[in-house]
Design an enzyme around this catalytic site. Structure first.
Site, PDB file in Angstrom:
ATOM      1  N   ASN A 194       0.801  -1.238   0.000  1.00 21.48           N
ATOM      2  CA  ASN A 194       0.000   0.000   0.000  1.00 21.48           C
ATOM      3  C   ASN A 194       0.828   1.280   0.000  1.00 21.48           C
ATOM      4  OD1 ASN A 194       0.675  -0.705   2.692  1.00 21.48           O
ATOM      5  ND2 ASN A 194      -0.881   0.677   3.444  1.00 21.48           N
ATOM      6  N   GLY A 214       1.962  -6.244   7.114  1.00 15.54           N
ATOM      7  CA  GLY A 214       1.063  -6.878   6.155  1.00 15.54           C
ATOM      8  C   GLY A 214      -0.201  -7.321   6.861  1.00 15.54           C
ATOM      9  N   THR A 228      -3.085  -9.583   8.885  1.00 11.74           N
ATOM     10  CA  THR A 228      -3.065 -10.302  10.161  1.00 11.74           C
ATOM     11  C   THR A 228      -2.888 -11.806   9.948  1.00 11.74           C
ATOM     12  OG1 THR A 228      -4.304  -8.588  11.281  1.00 11.74           O
ATOM     13  CG2 THR A 228      -4.468 -10.786  12.232  1.00 11.74           C
ATOM     14  N   THR A 247      -1.280 -13.340   7.522  1.00 11.42           N
ATOM     15  CA  THR A 247       0.127 -13.612   7.211  1.00 11.42           C
ATOM     16  C   THR A 247       0.964 -13.488   8.490  1.00 11.42           C
ATOM     17  OG1 THR A 247      -0.314 -12.481   5.124  1.00 11.42           O
ATOM     18  CG2 THR A 247       1.956 -13.091   5.549  1.00 11.42           C
ATOM     19  N   CYS A 299      -3.283   1.575   6.280  1.00 15.69           N
ATOM     20  CA  CYS A 299      -3.703   0.825   7.467  1.00 15.69           C
ATOM     21  C   CYS A 299      -4.273   1.751   8.537  1.00 15.69           C
ATOM     22  CB  CYS A 299      -2.527   0.044   8.016  1.00 15.69           C
ATOM     23  SG  CYS A 299      -1.121   1.112   8.332  1.00 15.69           S
ATOM     24  N   GLU A 358       7.175   0.147  15.870  1.00 13.53           N
ATOM     25  CA  GLU A 358       8.217   0.696  15.009  1.00 13.53           C
ATOM     26  C   GLU A 358       8.366   2.173  15.372  1.00 13.53           C
ATOM     27  OE1 GLU A 358       6.673  -0.456  11.002  1.00 13.53           O
ATOM     28  OE2 GLU A 358       8.397  -1.801  11.032  1.00 13.53           O
TER      29      GLU A 358
END
Ligand code: NAD
Length: 480
Positions: free
Chosen positions: A150, A226, A228, A230, A282, A461
């Site tokens: 995205n 990515g 959930t 995965t 997201c 992050e």
């Protein structure tokens, strides 16, 4: 036809399999390039290169690593336009958006971590005349970075930059759906003079390359952004190997609008927080809760603004929304709109695929969609759609809306609109979200922690959190 290559041990190389995957331009629906269909043997070669590079890279002065990263960021900045064009063509987003958000942000990610690493310090704990403890922070070794489609370069650099700045060698995999700017980054890493093996970029499918990165015993940490599902799969593989994991996953973010909000700002910003990047961020708010006294007025004003959003060719500056990233994703979004109708929802605007005239007639365009009349528990309000679809729901009081907001399995971001200071603090504290914006949206300070609660992820992050993730802490105790 553009053919991309892997970047392994400082060279641009073909995949071991010799086979390629078609790369489709979402705005036209046409194949315009090929990307390596890599597998575990390419990952193995990258690990070998990283293993050889690690001793020198990790021992290099932080200032020297920082200088290389600054050089890389300047090179990207100098090529802002080709990068923006490539990002738009690969993803379907408007070129103006890639030019003003994606690429500048990738430049600042590298700059931020190139300089943040220079200011990192560690603790010391004195035991008086008995002993002194001090903490070392050391690079982990070889780390994996896996990113989604995205915000391709933006999120790719958000992982690679802190990993490199803290002295690790990186095996990175961009999404197979949007690989172009990662390939351009590898060309610039060569130009900037990165030592071979320090950064390796491998293209291909998640179930081959991504899986091989997660399974490799020498890759000791994986930073993943990515879906959930995965994320669950990655956690299942990595946990018994005791790997460090940072998982940034899906969301179903609430946008809460109290009656005392600054009405104009709330309407204007909610249009952005719902439909920026075609709703494929997201952090987009997909469930809007509006306090009942202003529900009708807000709905009218919001829908009127949404109707003004032009959807079409990403190269045309007046279009606010481009194409969805792929045909499969478009079908998924459209199927959720159909589901919303069967669940009793009323589509107030949008809700359909459009075929602009000319070169974009076969592109994957869906008009911005606003739906009302659905309850909390329906699938439309519980599952992540990740497209230009929002629902509107009225609420009667603070307690009720907090319960609504917290009612999904996700907990990534939330937005609150109110002029009542105490309520803003109270609601922010009560929401199960890693990020809460009050009277704004997407206002980002790179020093702040970024990530989700519940099924939206594990770890944070951003800021020093990312530098900490990519290092091992070691306490040294010296008896005096
Ligand atoms: P995805 O999970 O399908 O793919 C993400 C990456 O993982 C891709 O590079 C893919 O190739 C790889 N991958 C797929 N299967 C893998 C496996 N088994 N092992 C290792 N790697 C694998 O997600 P997507 O469709 O590319 O992205 C959309 C999702 O990303 C949405 O759910 C969105 O909410 C989420 N997202 C989250 C954040 C955040 O910060 N929390 C940011 C952006 C996107």
């Amino acid at each position: 036809m553009q053919t991309l290559l892997n970047y392994i041990n400082g060279n641009l190389t073909e995949p071991a399999s010799g086979t390629y995957i078609d790369n489709v331009e979402p705005a036209t629906g046409q194949v315009y390039g090929r990307i390596p269909d890599s597998d575990a043997s390419d990952v193995e070669r990258a690990v070998e290169a990283a293993r050889n590079a690690f001793p020198t890279w990790s021992a290099m002065r932080t200032e020297d690593r920082s200088e290389l990263m600054m050089k890389l960021s300047t090179l990207i900045e100098q090529r802002m336009e080709p990068f923006a064009q490539a990002e738009s063509r690969d993803n379907g987003k408007p070129v103006w958006l890639a030019r003003t958000v994606d690429i500048p942000r990738a430049v600042s990610n590298f700059r931020f971590y190139a300089t943040a690493a220079l200011h990192q310090s560690t603790a010391a704990h004195s035991m008086g005349s008995t002993a002194i403890n001090y903490t070392l922070r050391q690079p982990i070794g070889i780390v994996g970075c896996i990113s989604p489609w995205n915000l391709p370069l933006y999120l790719f650099s958000w992982k690679i930059a802190p990993a490199l700045a803290s002295g690790n060698c990186v095996i990175a995999k961009p999404s197979e759906i949007t690989p172009a700017t990662a390939f351009m980054l590898s060309e610039l890493a060569i130009e900037a003079g990165f030592p071979p093996g320090v950064l390796n970029i491998i293209h291909g499918y998640g179930h081959k390359v991504g899986k091989a990165i997660v399974e490799h015993p020498e890759i000791k940490a994986v930073s993943f952004t990515g879906g959930t599902r995965t994320g669950e799969e990655i956690a299942r593989t990595a946990a018994p190997m005791f790997k460090k994991l940072s998982l940034e996953l899906g969301g179903k973010n609430p946008n809460i609008i109290f009656a005392d909000c600054d009405f104009e700002k709330a309407v204007k910003t909610s249009v952005l927080s719902s439909f920026s990047n075609q709703g494929e961020i997201c952090l987009c708010g997909s469930r809007m809760f509006i306090e009942r006294p202003i529900y009708e007025r807000f709905k009218e004003a919001f829908v009127e603004e949404v109707r003004k959003l032009k959807t079409g060719d990403p190269n045309e500056e007046h279009n606010r929304m481009g194409a969805l990233v792929s045909e499969t994703h478009m079908e998924k979004v459209l199927s959720y709109i159909e589901l919303a109708k069967t669940e009793g929802g009323t589509v107030l605007c949008g809700g359909e695929r459009i075929r602009p005239e000319g070169r974009c007639k076969d592109g994957f365009f869906v008009t911005p969609t606003v739906i009302e009349g659905l309850g909390q528990d329906c699938r439309t309000n519980q599952e992540e759609i990740f497209g230009p679809v929002v629902t509107l729901q009225p609420f009667d009081n603070e307690e009720e809306v907090v319960a609504y907001a917290n009612s999904t399995r996700y907990g990534l971001a939330a937005t609150v609109w109110t002029q009542h200071l105490t309520r803003a603090h109270r609601v922010a504290a009560a929401l199960h979200s890693g990020i809460v914006w009050v009277n704004c949206w997407l206002l980002r300070d790179l020093r702040t922690p970024f990530g989700g609660m519940k099924d939206s992820g594990v770890g944070r992050e951003g800021g020093f959190e990312a530098l900490e993730f990519f290092t091992e802490e070691k306490n040294v105790c010296i008896k005096l």
